[in-house]
Design an enzyme around this catalytic site. Structure first.
Site, PDB file in Angstrom:
ATOM      1  N   PRO A 216       0.831  -1.315  -0.086  1.00  0.00           N
ATOM      2  CA  PRO A 216      -0.175  -0.056  -0.040  1.00  0.00           C
ATOM      3  C   PRO A 216       0.833   1.096   0.168  1.00  0.00           C
ATOM      4  O   PRO A 216       1.918   1.172   0.786  1.00  0.00           O
ATOM      5  CB  PRO A 216      -0.751  -0.148   1.316  1.00  0.00           C
ATOM      6  CG  PRO A 216      -0.868  -1.542   1.779  1.00  0.00           C
ATOM      7  CD  PRO A 216       0.423  -2.017   1.433  1.00  0.00           C
ATOM      8  N   LEU A 217       0.583   2.278  -0.897  1.00  0.00           N
ATOM      9  CA  LEU A 217       1.382   3.458  -1.007  1.00  0.00           C
ATOM     10  C   LEU A 217       1.326   4.062   0.247  1.00  0.00           C
ATOM     11  O   LEU A 217       2.402   4.846   0.782  1.00  0.00           O
ATOM     12  CB  LEU A 217       0.714   4.337  -1.887  1.00  0.00           C
ATOM     13  CG  LEU A 217       1.255   5.552  -2.467  1.00  0.00           C
ATOM     14  CD1 LEU A 217       2.861   5.323  -2.658  1.00  0.00           C
ATOM     15  CD2 LEU A 217       0.762   6.356  -3.329  1.00  0.00           C
ATOM     16  N   CYS A 218       0.189   4.207   1.127  1.00  0.00           N
ATOM     17  CA  CYS A 218       0.317   4.861   2.330  1.00  0.00           C
ATOM     18  C   CYS A 218       1.340   4.094   3.312  1.00  0.00           C
ATOM     19  O   CYS A 218       1.934   5.089   4.063  1.00  0.00           O
ATOM     20  CB  CYS A 218      -1.181   4.679   2.989  1.00  0.00           C
ATOM     21  SG  CYS A 218      -1.841   3.173   3.212  1.00  0.00           S
ATOM     22  N   THR A 219       1.583   3.057   3.201  1.00  0.00           N
ATOM     23  CA  THR A 219       2.410   2.348   4.066  1.00  0.00           C
ATOM     24  C   THR A 219       3.928   2.685   3.776  1.00  0.00           C
ATOM     25  O   THR A 219       4.913   3.118   4.555  1.00  0.00           O
ATOM     26  CB  THR A 219       2.376   0.687   4.121  1.00  0.00           C
ATOM     27  OG1 THR A 219       0.983   0.359   4.400  1.00  0.00           O
ATOM     28  CG2 THR A 219       3.465   0.146   4.896  1.00  0.00           C
ATOM     29  N   HIS A 222       4.472   6.662   4.343  1.00  0.00           N
ATOM     30  CA  HIS A 222       4.313   7.176   5.872  1.00  0.00           C
ATOM     31  C   HIS A 222       4.854   6.352   6.915  1.00  0.00           C
ATOM     32  O   HIS A 222       5.486   6.782   8.053  1.00  0.00           O
ATOM     33  CB  HIS A 222       2.907   7.766   6.020  1.00  0.00           C
ATOM     34  CG  HIS A 222       2.471   8.578   4.925  1.00  0.00           C
ATOM     35  ND1 HIS A 222       2.772   9.783   4.924  1.00  0.00           N
ATOM     36  CD2 HIS A 222       1.349   8.583   4.145  1.00  0.00           C
ATOM     37  CE1 HIS A 222       2.300  10.469   3.774  1.00  0.00           C
ATOM     38  NE2 HIS A 222       1.337   9.611   3.213  1.00  0.00           N
TER      39      HIS A 222
END
Length: 449
Positions: A216-219, A222
């Site tokens: 996941p891009l958020c993982t 960030h």
């Protein structure tokens, strides 16, 4: 008897004493021979002249070249686009430390040619996509030792594209180029025999291949926790920020080195251990750890199947898929996969896609990527016209054409004049052939999401 400097027996032809074990199999009948098998000297001659293409000269490919050469095949060609890395030397036994940096195909061919007199291995340091139909049609069979699903699908599509049918729709057996495919993953492996147009092809069993691992891009942006997250961030975010639309080449050492340095910086920032050059290469190219013993077993099965095909029934061929697992003891299982009537590659009829007139072209492309029956990589679409030509709806290359056609992505099928029953031609890098897609309009409440 003449010998080479390495002590290999000199070439006395396939009828010489060195090949007595092969002669016994082909010059006399046995209990495992198929009905109708007729032993004769001509089989020995065919074995030595039939043209075999090996795709891949890595862990599995080295074993394949050795096994085929020592099984009596004397006209072997090998394609590989990679160069030798230091990490290859622990299992790819045709290479030595002084070969690091050289093309795998060239070095492997030279080693076998020297070690097995009379065997001619012709190397090609190229991508399989650089060759056309005439090249692949010239081979008796193709044996694959690949670590890429995309490459498997491409060569599968090419061999299907070679098939010829008469006016009544009957397949011409002379146009079939058999495909023997082997694959390994750690202590697990498989081998399969594919007769294009007759048995299940690679894409008939596409749902067997696991989907690519995506983070996941958020993982990764960030809250990175793994070294793989740092590499993926460098690949997905930092590469694009620095190089724009320049494509990332997983086989370019400079590209991998740049990603490694960026991933290492990010890992240091977040206190993450384990980012190495080899890990970076593995994440980018989706490399699966290899075990030498598994490669040896699977390659032996593939070479055995090649020998069976070349000997015209000396023993029944695998029908048509074999699983191998030696993680806890030894386990093998053979099963027959059936042809898929609506296979994206070997089906001779267009494939139906249910949709509504309000669906956008982008939604159609997304389904071609996400649907397990298609799993395309970057599809483009053209539409035949009444005048006999074609109209491009969307193409990913060249960049100038993609920019002109990008506006079509948000347009509906109705706006693009794609009516019910419209035939579309889909192109993708997973196959050298166009996929015929037949659009079927349905009511909004019944159409596929």
């Amino acid at each position: 008897m003449d010998t080479t400097p390495d002590g290999a027996a000199g070439d006395e032809g396939i009828a010489g004493p060195r090949w007595a074990h092969i002669q016994k199999l082909l010059n006399r009948a046995g209990p495992l021979a198929q009905p109708g098998f007729e032993p004769c000297p001509e089989l020995l001659e065919f074995l030595s002249t039939c043209k075999v293409l090996v795709i891949g000269a890595g862990g599995l490919g080295c074993e394949l070249l050795k096994d085929l050469a020592l099984s009596g095949f004397r006209n072997i060609h090998v394609i590989d686009m990679d160069t030798i890395d230091l990490s290859n030397l622990n299992r790819q036994f045709l290479f030595r430390s002084h070969d690091v940096g050289k093309p795998k195909a060239d070095v492997a061919a030279a080693f076998v040619n020297k070690r097995v007199p009379g065997c001619t291995v012709t190397p090609y340091y190229k991508r399989i996509q650089e060759f056309g139909e005439d090249f692949y049609r010239s081979f008796t069979m193709v044996v694959c030792g690949l670590d890429s699903i995309l490459a498997r699908r491409w060569i599968n599509g090419m061999l299907v594209d070679l098939l010829r049918y008469d006016q009544s729709g009957e397949l011409d057996p002379a146009s079939i180029v058999p495909l023997i495919d082997g694959g390994t993953e750690g202590f697990k492996g498989n081998a399969r025999v594919i007769l294009p147009g007759m048995t299940a092809c690679i894409d008939c069993t596409l749902d067997l291949f696991p989907p690519a691992v995506n983070y996941p891009l958020c993982t990764i942006a960030h809250t990175p926790r793994l070294p793989e997250h740092c590499v993926e961030y460098a690949k997905v975010v930092q590469w694009k920020d620095h190089f724009g639309d320049k494509p990332l080449d997983g086989d370019d050492t400079e590209h991998i080195k740049w990603l490694y340095e960026k991933a290492l910086e990010r890992a240091t920032q977040y206190g993450i251990q384990g980012v190495t050059y080899r890990l970076t290469q593995g994440v980018v190219k989706r490399i699966i750890p290899a075990v030498a013993s598994t490669n040896a077993v699977v390659a032996a099965v593939c070479a055995n199947e090649a020998f069976k095909l070349a000997s015209n029934g000396a023993s029944p061929n695998l029908n048509n898929y074999m699983l191998f697992n030696d993680s806890e003891g030894i386990y093998t299982y053979t099963l027959e996969y059936e042809k898929k009537p609506d296979c994206v590659t070997c089906s001779v009829k267009p494939l139906d896609m249910a949709c509504t007139p309000t669906d956008s072209l982008q939604s159609i492309l997304d389904r071609l990527v996400d649907d397990p029956s298609f799993r395309l990589s970057g599809p483009g679409v053209v539409m035949p016209t009444a005048s006999g030509g074609t109209k491009s709806l969307y193409l990913r290359a060249p960049a100038s054409i993609e920019a002109q056609l990008r506006k079509h992505l948000t347009m509906s099928l109705a706006d693009l004049s794609i009516a019910d029953g419209q035939l579309l031609y889909v192109t993708d890098k997973t196959t050298p052939r166009s996929i015929k897609l037949l659009i079927r309009h349905e009511h909004e409440s019944t159409a596929q999401p």
